[in-house]
Design an enzyme around this catalytic site. Structure first.
Site, PDB file in Angstrom:
ATOM      1  CD  GLU A 173     -25.298 -73.595 -77.603  1.00  0.00           C
ATOM      2  OE1 GLU A 173     -25.416 -74.830 -77.558  1.00  0.00           O
ATOM      3  OE2 GLU A 173     -26.118 -72.822 -77.082  1.00  0.00           O
ATOM      4  CG  HIS A 180     -38.367 -82.909 -71.691  1.00  0.00           C
ATOM      5  ND1 HIS A 180     -38.532 -84.020 -72.485  1.00  0.00           N
ATOM      6  CD2 HIS A 180     -37.481 -82.120 -72.332  1.00  0.00           C
ATOM      7  CE1 HIS A 180     -37.752 -83.900 -73.558  1.00  0.00           C
ATOM      8  NE2 HIS A 180     -37.110 -82.741 -73.485  1.00  0.00           N
ATOM      9  NE  ARG A 209     -30.877 -90.279 -74.348  1.00  0.00           N
ATOM     10  CZ  ARG A 209     -31.765 -89.624 -75.079  1.00  0.00           C
ATOM     11  NH1 ARG A 209     -31.877 -88.322 -74.967  1.00  0.00           N
ATOM     12  NH2 ARG A 209     -32.565 -90.269 -75.912  1.00  0.00           N
ATOM     13  CG  HIS A 232     -34.132 -82.117 -70.733  1.00  0.00           C
ATOM     14  ND1 HIS A 232     -33.152 -82.609 -71.559  1.00  0.00           N
ATOM     15  CD2 HIS A 232     -33.928 -80.797 -70.666  1.00  0.00           C
ATOM     16  CE1 HIS A 232     -32.401 -81.611 -71.981  1.00  0.00           C
ATOM     17  NE2 HIS A 232     -32.844 -80.497 -71.456  1.00  0.00           N
ATOM     18  CD  GLU A 265     -27.187 -84.198 -74.407  1.00  0.00           C
ATOM     19  OE1 GLU A 265     -26.491 -84.810 -73.570  1.00  0.00           O
ATOM     20  OE2 GLU A 265     -28.417 -84.393 -74.536  1.00  0.00           O
ATOM     21  CG  ASP A 314     -25.607 -80.219 -76.952  1.00  0.00           C
ATOM     22  OD1 ASP A 314     -26.795 -80.178 -77.332  1.00  0.00           O
ATOM     23  OD2 ASP A 314     -25.245 -79.908 -75.805  1.00  0.00           O
TER      24      ASP A 314
HETATM   25  C1  UD1 Z   1     -33.124 -84.059 -76.687  1.00  0.00           C
HETATM   26  C2  UD1 Z   1     -31.612 -83.920 -76.907  1.00  0.00           C
HETATM   27  C3  UD1 Z   1     -30.991 -83.102 -75.785  1.00  0.00           C
HETATM   28  C4  UD1 Z   1     -31.711 -81.792 -75.620  1.00  0.00           C
HETATM   29  C5  UD1 Z   1     -33.177 -82.028 -75.418  1.00  0.00           C
HETATM   30  C6  UD1 Z   1     -33.918 -80.740 -75.335  1.00  0.00           C
HETATM   31  C7  UD1 Z   1     -30.370 -85.744 -77.931  1.00  0.00           C
HETATM   32  C8  UD1 Z   1     -29.726 -87.054 -77.732  1.00  0.00           C
HETATM   33  N1  UD1 Z   1     -31.002 -85.241 -76.875  1.00  0.00           N
HETATM   34  O1  UD1 Z   1     -33.331 -84.862 -75.540  1.00  0.00           O
HETATM   35  O2  UD1 Z   1     -29.638 -82.859 -76.082  1.00  0.00           O
HETATM   36  O3  UD1 Z   1     -31.165 -81.106 -74.518  1.00  0.00           O
HETATM   37  O4  UD1 Z   1     -33.693 -82.774 -76.532  1.00  0.00           O
HETATM   38  O5  UD1 Z   1     -35.184 -80.893 -74.814  1.00  0.00           O
HETATM   39  O6  UD1 Z   1     -30.321 -85.191 -79.014  1.00  0.00           O
HETATM   40  N2  UD1 Z   1     -41.070 -86.268 -76.862  1.00  0.00           N
HETATM   41  C9  UD1 Z   1     -42.364 -86.034 -77.278  1.00  0.00           C
HETATM   42  N3  UD1 Z   1     -42.652 -84.848 -77.927  1.00  0.00           N
HETATM   43  C10 UD1 Z   1     -41.713 -83.895 -78.144  1.00  0.00           C
HETATM   44  C11 UD1 Z   1     -40.403 -84.138 -77.700  1.00  0.00           C
HETATM   45  C12 UD1 Z   1     -40.093 -85.331 -77.075  1.00  0.00           C
HETATM   46  O7  UD1 Z   1     -43.251 -86.848 -77.088  1.00  0.00           O
HETATM   47  O8  UD1 Z   1     -42.040 -82.850 -78.721  1.00  0.00           O
HETATM   48  C13 UD1 Z   1     -40.750 -87.565 -76.209  1.00  0.00           C
HETATM   49  C14 UD1 Z   1     -40.784 -88.732 -77.209  1.00  0.00           C
HETATM   50  O9  UD1 Z   1     -41.251 -89.869 -76.556  1.00  0.00           O
HETATM   51  C15 UD1 Z   1     -39.307 -88.877 -77.569  1.00  0.00           C
HETATM   52  C16 UD1 Z   1     -38.677 -88.607 -76.224  1.00  0.00           C
HETATM   53  O10 UD1 Z   1     -39.428 -87.528 -75.681  1.00  0.00           O
HETATM   54  O11 UD1 Z   1     -39.002 -90.140 -78.086  1.00  0.00           O
HETATM   55  C17 UD1 Z   1     -37.204 -88.298 -76.243  1.00  0.00           C
HETATM   56  O12 UD1 Z   1     -36.889 -87.289 -77.183  1.00  0.00           O
HETATM   57  P1  UD1 Z   1     -35.341 -87.142 -77.640  1.00  0.00           P
HETATM   58  O13 UD1 Z   1     -35.220 -85.985 -78.557  1.00  0.00           O
HETATM   59  O14 UD1 Z   1     -34.815 -88.439 -78.112  1.00  0.00           O
HETATM   60  O15 UD1 Z   1     -34.593 -86.851 -76.284  1.00  0.00           O
HETATM   61  P2  UD1 Z   1     -34.691 -85.625 -75.287  1.00  0.00           P
HETATM   62  O16 UD1 Z   1     -34.576 -86.177 -73.924  1.00  0.00           O
HETATM   63  O17 UD1 Z   1     -35.851 -84.800 -75.633  1.00  0.00           O
HETATM   64  N1  UDP Z   2     -38.433 -73.816 -72.731  1.00  0.00           N
HETATM   65  C1  UDP Z   2     -39.711 -73.639 -73.267  1.00  0.00           C
HETATM   66  N2  UDP Z   2     -40.765 -74.237 -72.634  1.00  0.00           N
HETATM   67  C2  UDP Z   2     -40.630 -74.998 -71.519  1.00  0.00           C
HETATM   68  C3  UDP Z   2     -39.321 -75.200 -71.015  1.00  0.00           C
HETATM   69  C4  UDP Z   2     -38.255 -74.603 -71.636  1.00  0.00           C
HETATM   70  O1  UDP Z   2     -39.876 -72.953 -74.266  1.00  0.00           O
HETATM   71  O2  UDP Z   2     -41.622 -75.502 -71.012  1.00  0.00           O
HETATM   72  C5  UDP Z   2     -37.290 -73.204 -73.430  1.00  0.00           C
HETATM   73  C6  UDP Z   2     -36.315 -72.420 -72.588  1.00  0.00           C
HETATM   74  O3  UDP Z   2     -36.655 -71.058 -72.550  1.00  0.00           O
HETATM   75  C7  UDP Z   2     -34.978 -72.657 -73.285  1.00  0.00           C
HETATM   76  C8  UDP Z   2     -35.147 -73.998 -73.972  1.00  0.00           C
HETATM   77  O4  UDP Z   2     -36.546 -74.288 -73.954  1.00  0.00           O
HETATM   78  O5  UDP Z   2     -34.742 -71.710 -74.301  1.00  0.00           O
HETATM   79  C9  UDP Z   2     -34.381 -75.068 -73.270  1.00  0.00           C
HETATM   80  O6  UDP Z   2     -34.727 -76.316 -73.808  1.00  0.00           O
HETATM   81  P1  UDP Z   2     -34.398 -77.674 -73.066  1.00  0.00           P
HETATM   82  O7  UDP Z   2     -34.295 -77.443 -71.615  1.00  0.00           O
HETATM   83  O8  UDP Z   2     -35.408 -78.649 -73.563  1.00  0.00           O
HETATM   84  O9  UDP Z   2     -33.007 -78.101 -73.702  1.00  0.00           O
HETATM   85  P2  UDP Z   2     -31.479 -77.707 -73.389  1.00  0.00           P
HETATM   86  O10 UDP Z   2     -31.361 -76.229 -73.419  1.00  0.00           O
HETATM   87  O11 UDP Z   2     -31.120 -78.294 -72.071  1.00  0.00           O
HETATM   88  O12 UDP Z   2     -30.737 -78.387 -74.483  1.00  0.00           O
END
Ligand code: UD1
Ligand code: UDP
Length: 386
Positions: free
Chosen positions: A127, A253, A223, A221, A141, A105
């Site tokens: 999924e 996160h 939104r 994490h 999502e 998603d």
């Molecule tokens: C995204 C997904 C969410 C998912 C989550 C898992 C969307 C809209 N959101 O949210 O569905 O549950 O990932 O974690 O697709 N950042 C870093 N390094 C990283 C990752 C993120 O610096 O490795 C920071 C960056 O500033 C980036 C921000 O996090 O711009 C947001 O990342 P983004 O993927 O847009 O949103 P998430 O909140 O991570």
């Molecule tokens: N996870 C990880 N390191 C962390 C936190 C979570 O590897 O520090 C793993 C966790 O085991 C799970 C996945 O990340 O499989 C969940 O990711 P996240 O919570 O970012 O996204 P969501 O599942 O809510 O989309």
């Protein structure tokens, strides 16, 4: 000589970009690669995440045949969506997949599915079928998953309930395959790797943290929890830290909307340990070691019951009702009072705790990736499932 139609190799492109997609697609890549005679599989990373994605592909040993390297600090949904659609074009033109498989998603899933549709490839949705029925929660999502489902040709639904959601949206039955969730395949694979040798990242954690004590593991994490929700969560964690005889371990996160309030409100509390996002190997090790888990994560609430760990989910709605019905998770929302009281209750009501910890995981048996591979192998002859 074989006729050109006898057994063509199916070209499958797996596209993913965030940590949870990588975790849930990694075992699928490993499974599909076992059938190289029949399936030509390649991986395209959008790199919607960067560090948190790389942690996963490193652990599972997944190659990146294409890497769009798109992540920007503090990125927004508009530019990310546009960049993915545009970035996918040359990849699709180069690899010319029969199938593009996306997961779940995220913005990557939805935008990559759209790009795949433009290219004429068939779209497989891993999924598929999870729904809250509320387009604003989880945001964005729920809409990403629904739109991807609208585009998809084949839906790999993790549970019967997700299959039923798709049937209600008039997806033909023969386009849905119930597989279980690949997160269980990933977890089993991950656990077997860390049992063989204690990972370096775990050794580092053991030196830094009082891991012999009771651990409450926290992640968050979403939104829709940004702002007031996160402030409530942090206030609740602060009160739990004061009242519980336990250590709170919180891998934070990297999203700046999360880092901001968490570090501001929770730094400097002796039994609250704010740490970097953990590589998958040390995170599953920590889950295994934890007494209970407080999270808003989708993946964590699917994994934790397999490890016998009760989960409090800081959300008001869920597209994963199976775990709530099974009793392995409790929805507590982002209400400060409720998070505190449910946590303390679970920590000290051993009977209730033991009941939750014993329950069965509704998300699969670790064979989901085999079922998806089987679909591709038998689909040489059939158009879709039956
Ligand atoms: C995204 C997904 C969410 C998912 C989550 C898992 C969307 C809209 N959101 O949210 O569905 O549950 O990932 O974690 O697709 N950042 C870093 N390094 C990283 C990752 C993120 O610096 O490795 C920071 C960056 O500033 C980036 C921000 O996090 O711009 C947001 O990342 P983004 O993927 O847009 O949103 P998430 O909140 O991570
Ligand atoms: N996870 C990880 N390191 C962390 C936190 C979570 O590897 O520090 C793993 C966790 O085991 C799970 C996945 O990340 O499989 C969940 O990711 P996240 O919570 O970012 O996204 P969501 O599942 O809510 O989309």
């Amino acid at each position: 000589m074989l006729s050109p139609h006898a057994n063509p190799r199916r070209k499958v492109l797996l596209v993913f970009g965030t940590r949870p997609e990588a975790i849930k697609m990694a075992p699928l890549y490993l499974e599909l690669s076992k059938h190289s005679g029949e399936i030509d599989v390649a991986v395209c990373l959008t790199a919607q995440h960067r560090e948190m994605l790389d942690q996963v592909i490193r652990f599972f040993g997944i190659p990146a045949h294409y890497d769009l390297n798109l992540m920007k600090p503090g990125q927004n949904l508009y530019s990310l969506t546009a960049a993915i659609v545009e970035g996918m074009k040359p990849v699709l033109e180069d690899f010319r997949p029969d199938y593009v498989f996306v997961h779940g998603d995220t913005t990557t899933s939805m935008a990559a599915a759209l790009a795949a549709f433009y290219s004429g490839a068939k779209v497989g949705h891993v999924e598929a079928g999870l729904r809250t029925g509320n387009k604003w929660s989880p945001f964005p999502e729920e809409m990403n998953r629904s739109l991807t489902g609208r585009i998809a040709d084949i839906h790999f639904a993790p549970t019967q309930q997700s299959r039923e959601n798709l049937l209600r949206e008039d997806i033909p039955e023969r386009h849905i395959l119930v597989t279980g969730n690949t997160v269980i395949d990933a977890l089993q694979h991950g656990l077997s790797l860390i049992e063989r040798a204690e990972p370096e990242s775990v050794q580092v954690l053991s030196r830094q943290l009082p891991l012999h004590r009771d651990i409450i593991l926290v992640t968050g994490h979403r939104r829709e929890n940004f702002g007031e929700g996160f402030l409530n969560i942090c206030r609740a964690l602060k009160r739990i830290a004061e009242q519980a005889d336990a250590e709170i371990i919180y891998p934070v996160h990297l999203n700046p909307n999360v880092q901001g309030p968490v570090y501001e409100l929770l730094s400097g509390i002796p039994n609250v340990h704010l740490i970097e996002p953990q590589p998958y190997e040390s995170f599953i090790w920590l889950m295994n070691r934890a007494r209970l888990i407080i999270t808003d994560s989708g993946g964590v609430q699917e994994e934790a019951p397999s490890l016998g760990k009760p989960v409090l989910v800081m959300r008001d709605t869920t597209e994963r009702p199976e775990a709530v019905s099974a009793g392995t998770v409790i929805l507590v929302g982002t209400d400060e009072e409720r998070i505190v009281s449910e946590t303390l209750n679970l920590l000290y009501d051993t009977e209730r705790y033991d009941r939750m910890a014993r329950l069965h995981n509704p998300y699969g048996d670790g064979q989901a990736t085999k079922r998806i591979a089987q679909f591709l192998l038998t689909n040489h002859k059939h158009e879709y499932v039956s």
